[in-house]
Design a protein around this motif. Structure first.
Motif, mmCIF file in Angstrom:
data_model
loop_
_atom_site.group_PDB
_atom_site.id
_atom_site.type_symbol
_atom_site.label_atom_id
_atom_site.label_comp_id
_atom_site.label_asym_id
_atom_site.label_seq_id
_atom_site.Cartn_x
_atom_site.Cartn_y
_atom_site.Cartn_z
ATOM 1 N N LEU B 110 5.387 17.216 -17.169
ATOM 2 C CA LEU B 110 6.036 16.211 -16.330
ATOM 3 C C LEU B 110 4.998 15.332 -15.623
ATOM 4 N N CYS B 111 4.072 15.964 -14.907
ATOM 5 C CA CYS B 111 3.038 15.174 -14.224
ATOM 6 C C CYS B 111 1.785 16.031 -14.067
ATOM 7 N N SER B 112 1.677 16.758 -12.956
ATOM 8 C CA SER B 112 0.452 17.525 -12.741
ATOM 9 C C SER B 112 0.704 18.678 -11.784
ATOM 10 N N CYS B 113 1.889 19.277 -11.846
ATOM 11 C CA CYS B 113 2.217 20.383 -10.956
ATOM 12 C C CYS B 113 1.239 21.528 -11.213
ATOM 13 N N LYS B 127 -4.657 16.648 -15.879
ATOM 14 C CA LYS B 127 -3.762 15.532 -15.587
ATOM 15 C C LYS B 127 -3.724 14.521 -16.720
ATOM 16 N N SER B 128 -4.560 14.721 -17.730
ATOM 17 C CA SER B 128 -4.655 13.718 -18.795
ATOM 18 C C SER B 128 -3.468 13.797 -19.752
ATOM 19 N N ASP B 129 -3.132 12.664 -20.343
ATOM 20 C CA ASP B 129 -2.054 12.631 -21.338
ATOM 21 C C ASP B 129 -2.375 13.555 -22.505
ATOM 22 N N ARG B 132 -1.658 17.189 -21.550
ATOM 23 C CA ARG B 132 -0.238 17.378 -21.262
ATOM 24 C C ARG B 132 0.593 17.339 -22.538
ATOM 25 N N ALA B 163 8.040 20.939 -10.441
ATOM 26 C CA ALA B 163 7.833 20.780 -9.005
ATOM 27 C C ALA B 163 8.308 22.033 -8.259
#
Lengths: 111, 204
Positions: B110-113, B127-129, B132, B163
């Motif tokens: 989703l993002c960087s949880c 955190k990189s695409d 992920r 989250a």
């Protein structure tokens, strides 16, 4: 797509001072109960997804660019800031930097 | 010279996003919504006080104390809170244990949880695409890029953070660490071994 994940260690927690600042502002607002974290995560992931459509995000500068954009949009939506106000203060800060002698503390001129 | 007056007769102009952040800070401070001193404290905490050493403490304790380990796997959130590791992004923590049969790794598609109270702020690659997207699709290939090779018989399970739920990997205690104290063990526990993209150090 770049298939290689480069692993560099150790790295600073925040590469740029403004990364730390925008992070801290967001955490402070969340702690003050202005929004909850799942809501933030959902908004932030949407921004990341949109930015990632045109290019591959590396998780560095582009990550905090998306972060800042999300925070600005959220504050505007909450009615805590407006695009005009942000832009006016951004210009005021730029002027403050350009008119302060090097080495002196940079302060906003009284409005 | 970094401070050459000829080059910078005025204060060095920060980059564009930094000016926008300063604008937000000014607006929010004037409204009384944030306090600049509190911001400094948040930055100091995440830069200096919270980091993988917290998670390493938990892992080393689990390696040393079977009762603690059982409790940790049962209800990580309250067990680590008792050690003082709680707060933002640590609200609901789940610890998953690596075994010879199953290796675990964590991603946030989703993002960087990420479990901040135990590991601090995630590294850039988390955190990189690339990470992920690929951690889920081709975990073994990603692991190989982190120099982790597993026996063919070990399955890899990828846990997607949200989250609401954060994961911490409990790596396998390395061979040769018998008889080591908790503090000595903690030194073997790397950040990546708790994300699942690495293995603990082997005692020299």
């Amino acid at each position: 797509m770049n298939d290689c994940i480069t692993y560099a260690a150790p790295e600073p927690v925040f590469a740029e001072p403004w990364h730390a600042q925008v992070f801290a502002v967001t955490v402070a607002l969340n702690e003050a109960g202005r929004f909850d974290w799942p809501d933030w995560a959902e908004r932030f992931s949407k921004t990341l997804k949109r930015h990632g459509l045109s290019r591959e995000l590396d998780g560095g500068e582009d990550y905090f660019t998306a972060w800042l954009e999300t925070l600005e949009a959220l504050l505007i939506e909450l009615g805590e800031a407006s695009p005009d106000r942000i832009s006016a203060l951004r210009n005021a800060w730029e002027e403050a930097y350009l008119t302060t002698s090097h080495g002196k503390p940079v302060r906003l001129r009284q409005e | 010279m970094p401070h050459d007056d000829h080059d910078h007769p005025h204060a060095l102009l920060p980059p564009e996003p930094a000016l926008r952040v300063k604008a937000l800070e000014t607006i929010l401070t004037r409204k009384g919504l944030i306090d600049p001193a509190a911001l400094d404290e948040i930055i100091d905490t995440y830069q200096n006080k919270i980091g993988p050493q917290n998670g390493a403490h938990v892992v080393a304790k689990a390696w040393s104390d079977p009762a603690f380990k059982a409790a940790l796997l049962e209800d990580a959130t309250s067990v680590v809170a008792e050690l003082g590791y709680y707060g933002r992004q640590g609200e609901h923590l789940v610890v998953v244990e690596n075994t010879p049969e199953q290796h675990n790794m964590v991603v946030c598609t989703l993002c960087s949880c990420y479990p901040w109270p135990l590991l601090g702020i995630p590294p850039g690659w988390y955190k990189s695409d690339a990470y992920r997207a690929r951690a889920v699709r081709e975990p073994r290939k990603v692991l190989a890029e982190f120099s982790v090779t597993l026996p063919e018989t070990t399955t890899v399970r990828v846990w997607d953070s949200t989250a609401e739920i954060r994961y911490l990997i409990l790596p396998m205690r390395p061979a040769g660490s018998e008889g080591m104290s908790e503090d000595e063990l903690a030194v073997l526990v790397t950040r990546d071994s708790m994300i699942g993209t690495g293995l603990p150090k082997v005692p020299a």
